[in-house]
Design an enzyme around this catalytic site. Structure first.
Site, mmCIF file in Angstrom:
data_model
loop_
_atom_site.group_PDB
_atom_site.id
_atom_site.type_symbol
_atom_site.label_atom_id
_atom_site.label_comp_id
_atom_site.label_asym_id
_atom_site.label_seq_id
_atom_site.Cartn_x
_atom_site.Cartn_y
_atom_site.Cartn_z
ATOM 1 C CG ASP A 1 13.702 -5.382 -10.826
ATOM 2 O OD1 ASP A 1 14.573 -4.977 -11.549
ATOM 3 O OD2 ASP A 1 12.611 -5.395 -10.845
ATOM 4 C CE LYS B 1 13.569 0.908 -13.020
ATOM 5 N NZ LYS B 1 12.587 0.433 -13.481
ATOM 6 C CG MET C 1 4.755 0.202 -7.266
ATOM 7 S SD MET C 1 5.170 0.925 -8.679
ATOM 8 C CE MET C 1 3.564 0.464 -9.686
HETATM 9 N N1 SAH Z 1 6.333 -7.083 -11.100
HETATM 10 C C1 SAH Z 1 5.835 -7.003 -9.656
HETATM 11 C C2 SAH Z 1 5.358 -5.823 -9.218
HETATM 12 C C3 SAH Z 1 6.550 -4.747 -9.264
HETATM 13 S S1 SAH Z 1 5.916 -3.019 -8.481
HETATM 14 C C4 SAH Z 1 4.912 -8.279 -9.100
HETATM 15 O O1 SAH Z 1 4.350 -8.870 -10.387
HETATM 16 O O2 SAH Z 1 4.516 -8.374 -8.092
HETATM 17 C C5 SAH Z 1 6.587 -3.269 -6.795
HETATM 18 C C6 SAH Z 1 5.236 -3.352 -5.882
HETATM 19 O O3 SAH Z 1 4.942 -4.641 -6.089
HETATM 20 C C7 SAH Z 1 5.875 -2.908 -4.396
HETATM 21 O O4 SAH Z 1 5.630 -1.517 -4.110
HETATM 22 C C8 SAH Z 1 4.843 -3.795 -3.737
HETATM 23 O O5 SAH Z 1 3.528 -3.093 -3.717
HETATM 24 C C9 SAH Z 1 4.630 -4.897 -4.589
HETATM 25 N N2 SAH Z 1 5.146 -6.102 -4.245
HETATM 26 C C10 SAH Z 1 6.292 -6.691 -4.680
HETATM 27 N N3 SAH Z 1 6.723 -8.018 -4.081
HETATM 28 C C11 SAH Z 1 5.941 -7.897 -2.895
HETATM 29 C C12 SAH Z 1 5.908 -8.715 -1.750
HETATM 30 N N4 SAH Z 1 6.675 -9.854 -1.514
HETATM 31 N N5 SAH Z 1 5.003 -8.377 -0.706
HETATM 32 C C13 SAH Z 1 4.214 -7.200 -0.863
HETATM 33 N N6 SAH Z 1 4.111 -6.475 -1.995
HETATM 34 C C14 SAH Z 1 5.068 -6.813 -2.902
#
Ligand code: SAH
Length: 248
Positions: free
Chosen positions: A34, A55, A169
């Site tokens: 990703d 994405k 998100m």
């Molecule tokens: N699989 C991922 C989530 C994917 S959806 C997980 O488990 O974290 C993508 C969303 O994850 C982003 O829009 C945000 O809301 C969140 N996200 C991912 N990494 C982040 C980070 N370092 N800080 C804050 N939000 C994060």
């Protein structure tokens, strides 16, 4: 033996990669990753051909179908394939489609969990997502649905549950989200916090209430991924002490 690994890269800080993820990346021949995955993490895969299937909102990226097709194609070609996803692959990671595609082709795979954004943000905030007598449940919500807007959550049930609500998100849909919660009966002064880039040097925290957070976030104009946390456990310590003392 599995030749395909669905791996969680964690929230960003390379030190939050698991030992298992690092070992498998070292052995990978192909890595489909990703865009959210930190470049320093990709350095753990020096031998691999890197394919960015990234994405991110508003940017061209491979479709989910295309990602599944690539994954199957590279695995059938006999390569050791890593599918590297931000956070944990099983939390809003579209892992189901990819596992189905692999199963349909009889390709064995293994899933390696990662640190999800919710727990990374809790570490940043130094606030527990659950807290005895304050928040006894934890809900992970998508702030964005397939139809390009807010998903149709049961706002009343989520509000009544009284636990900690963690919105993934939700950066763009935050005003609508807050309006739905307030309309569902959530107190306008319910603590709400947004964490941008949790675990990275660039991490930033925006603190407010369910009523004030949307405009605070709009003013801060965050560019990194944003996680929104709502609920009584997000009260800052001094306020929380008073809240507990009042026996609310
Ligand atoms: N699989 C991922 C989530 C994917 S959806 C997980 O488990 O974290 C993508 C969303 O994850 C982003 O829009 C945000 O809301 C969140 N996200 C991912 N990494 C982040 C980070 N370092 N800080 C804050 N939000 C994060």
């Amino acid at each position: 033996m599995a030749r395909v690994f669905l791996i969680g890269a964690g929230p960003g800080d390379p030190e939050l990669l698991t030992l298992k993820a690092a070992r498998l990346l070292g052995a990978a021949e192909v890595v489909l990753h990703d865009s959210l995955v930190d470049p320093r993490i990709l350095e753990a895969a020096p031998r691999a051909r890197l394919i960015d299937v990234g994405k991110r909102c508003g940017r061209h990226s491979a479709s989910q179908q295309e990602i599944c097709r690539l994954l199957v194609e590279e695995a059938l070609a006999g390569h050791v394939v890593v599918r590297l996803k931000g956070g944990d692959p099983m939390v809003f990671g579209r892992a189901t489609e990819e596992m189905e595609a692999l199963r349909a082709h009889g390709i064995g795979f293994e899933v390696v969990p990662g640190v999800t954004a919710a727990t990374a943000a809790a570490a940043t905030l130094q606030v527990s997502l659950t807290r005895r007598g304050v928040s006894r449940s934890l809900h992970f919500l998508a702030g964005h649905g397939a139809e390009d807007g807010l998903p149709a959550h049961d706002w009343v049930a989520l509000t009544r549950a009284g636990g900690t609500l963690v919105v993934y998100m939700g950066g763009k849909t935050l005003p609508g989200l807050a309006a739905h919660f307030i309309e569902a009966g959530m107190a306008a002064d319910m603590p709400a916090v947004a964490v941008e880039d949790a675990s990275l040097e660039t991490q930033a925290v925006m603190r407010g209430t369910i009523a004030s957070l949307p405009s605070l976030v709009e003013a801060a104009a965050p560019r990194g991924p944003l996680l929104v946390l709502i609920g009584p456990a997000m009260r800052d310590e001094t306020v929380l002490d008073a809240y507990l003392a009042a026996g609310v």
